[in-house]
Design a protein around this motif. Structure first.
Motif, mmCIF file in Angstrom:
data_model
loop_
_atom_site.group_PDB
_atom_site.id
_atom_site.type_symbol
_atom_site.label_atom_id
_atom_site.label_comp_id
_atom_site.label_asym_id
_atom_site.label_seq_id
_atom_site.Cartn_x
_atom_site.Cartn_y
_atom_site.Cartn_z
ATOM 1 N N ARG A 56 41.503 -35.051 24.390
ATOM 2 C CA ARG A 56 40.118 -35.360 24.759
ATOM 3 C C ARG A 56 39.498 -36.348 23.789
ATOM 4 O O ARG A 56 38.722 -37.213 24.185
ATOM 5 C CB ARG A 56 39.275 -34.092 24.746
ATOM 6 C CG ARG A 56 39.459 -33.210 25.924
ATOM 7 C CD ARG A 56 38.486 -32.066 25.813
ATOM 8 N NE ARG A 56 38.336 -31.400 27.082
ATOM 9 C CZ ARG A 56 37.650 -30.295 27.231
ATOM 10 N NH1 ARG A 56 37.060 -29.731 26.199
ATOM 11 N NH2 ARG A 56 37.552 -29.739 28.409
ATOM 12 N N SER A 57 39.790 -36.195 22.503
ATOM 13 C CA SER A 57 39.206 -37.076 21.498
ATOM 14 C C SER A 57 40.168 -37.226 20.337
ATOM 15 O O SER A 57 40.987 -36.346 20.076
ATOM 16 C CB SER A 57 37.867 -36.523 20.999
ATOM 17 O OG SER A 57 38.071 -35.288 20.335
ATOM 18 N N VAL A 58 40.061 -38.358 19.654
ATOM 19 C CA VAL A 58 40.863 -38.639 18.467
ATOM 20 C C VAL A 58 39.933 -39.272 17.449
ATOM 21 O O VAL A 58 39.193 -40.196 17.781
ATOM 22 C CB VAL A 58 42.034 -39.596 18.779
ATOM 23 C CG1 VAL A 58 42.823 -39.927 17.525
ATOM 24 C CG2 VAL A 58 42.948 -39.012 19.847
ATOM 25 N N GLU A 59 39.952 -38.754 16.210
ATOM 26 C CA GLU A 59 39.084 -39.324 15.185
ATOM 27 C C GLU A 59 39.700 -39.194 13.802
ATOM 28 O O GLU A 59 40.486 -38.290 13.543
ATOM 29 C CB GLU A 59 37.707 -38.675 15.215
ATOM 30 C CG GLU A 59 37.709 -37.185 14.959
ATOM 31 C CD GLU A 59 36.314 -36.592 15.053
ATOM 32 O OE1 GLU A 59 35.455 -36.987 14.256
ATOM 33 O OE2 GLU A 59 36.124 -35.733 15.918
ATOM 34 N N CYS A 61 39.004 -38.340 10.017
ATOM 35 C CA CYS A 61 38.022 -37.533 9.289
ATOM 36 C C CYS A 61 38.374 -37.516 7.809
ATOM 37 O O CYS A 61 39.368 -36.893 7.424
ATOM 38 C CB CYS A 61 38.009 -36.103 9.808
ATOM 39 S SG CYS A 61 37.574 -35.973 11.539
ATOM 40 N N ALA A 71 42.894 -34.684 16.582
ATOM 41 C CA ALA A 71 42.868 -34.905 18.028
ATOM 42 C C ALA A 71 42.640 -33.565 18.717
ATOM 43 O O ALA A 71 43.295 -32.569 18.386
ATOM 44 C CB ALA A 71 44.180 -35.520 18.491
ATOM 45 N N GLU A 72 41.724 -33.536 19.670
ATOM 46 C CA GLU A 72 41.483 -32.313 20.423
ATOM 47 C C GLU A 72 42.338 -32.329 21.682
ATOM 48 O O GLU A 72 42.209 -33.200 22.537
ATOM 49 C CB GLU A 72 40.017 -32.172 20.820
ATOM 50 C CG GLU A 72 39.772 -30.862 21.543
ATOM 51 C CD GLU A 72 38.395 -30.762 22.181
ATOM 52 O OE1 GLU A 72 38.127 -29.714 22.776
ATOM 53 O OE2 GLU A 72 37.623 -31.723 22.105
ATOM 54 N N THR A 81 42.769 -28.095 18.159
ATOM 55 C CA THR A 81 42.657 -29.307 17.364
ATOM 56 C C THR A 81 43.969 -29.539 16.637
ATOM 57 O O THR A 81 44.450 -28.660 15.915
ATOM 58 C CB THR A 81 41.502 -29.195 16.350
ATOM 59 O OG1 THR A 81 40.295 -28.929 17.059
ATOM 60 C CG2 THR A 81 41.347 -30.479 15.562
ATOM 61 N N GLU A 94 46.069 -41.152 21.408
ATOM 62 C CA GLU A 94 44.819 -41.749 21.854
ATOM 63 C C GLU A 94 44.225 -40.893 22.969
ATOM 64 O O GLU A 94 44.951 -40.165 23.651
ATOM 65 C CB GLU A 94 45.054 -43.172 22.345
ATOM 66 C CG GLU A 94 46.118 -43.259 23.392
ATOM 67 C CD GLU A 94 46.664 -44.666 23.586
ATOM 68 O OE1 GLU A 94 47.055 -44.962 24.725
ATOM 69 O OE2 GLU A 94 46.714 -45.446 22.631
ATOM 70 N N PRO A 95 42.903 -40.938 23.146
ATOM 71 C CA PRO A 95 42.269 -40.121 24.186
ATOM 72 C C PRO A 95 42.867 -40.395 25.567
ATOM 73 O O PRO A 95 43.180 -41.535 25.906
ATOM 74 C CB PRO A 95 40.804 -40.554 24.134
ATOM 75 C CG PRO A 95 40.611 -41.064 22.749
ATOM 76 C CD PRO A 95 41.930 -41.703 22.382
#
Length: 125
Positions: A56-59, A61, A71-72, A81, A94-95
């Motif tokens: 769903r998301s990649v960031e 941190c 990444a979720e 996660t 990637e998302p």
């Protein structure tokens, strides 16, 4: 008594009247089970699992002095996660990408986490 026609009509009506997000979650969950993976909602702390779902998301941190890539992964039942310590980028993570990941489940801030998972990039079904 339910016949094959009644079952088909019931499934068709559900597909036409349900929310797209709910249908997508059902498809993700069914695909994960078909491929022999654990459902995220059934996994518990300390358990070694293999989960499959869509990112769903990649960031990136920054936590203290070590950057982490998070990444979720959502498998239709719950989110997990995935955390790679010391990484700023991983090609293919990637998302929207479908990923199969293995590791031991931990809990951080009330959320399920797998640190430095073994992962495989999957083709979309």
């Amino acid at each position: 008594m339910m016949t094959a026609e009644t079952g088909f009509l019931r499934r068709m009506v559900r597909r036409l009247t349900s929310d797209v997000g709910d249908l997508d979650a059902d498809d993700l969950s069914a695909e994960a089970v078909r491929s022999g993976c654990n459902r995220a909602c059934d996994s518990s702390t300390g358990e070694s699992v293999t989960v499959k779902g869509r990112l769903r998301s990649v960031e990136i941190c920054p936590r203290g002095s070590v950057a982490t890539l998070e990444a979720e992964l959502f498998d239709g039942t719950d989110g997990v996660t995935l955390v790679w310590l010391g990484r700023r980028r991983i090609p293919g993570i990637e998302p929207g990408r479908t990923v199969r990941a293995s590791g031991r489940v931990a809990v951080r801030d009330g959320r399920k986490v797998i640190y430095n998972p073994y992962y495989e990039l999957q083709r979309a079904p």
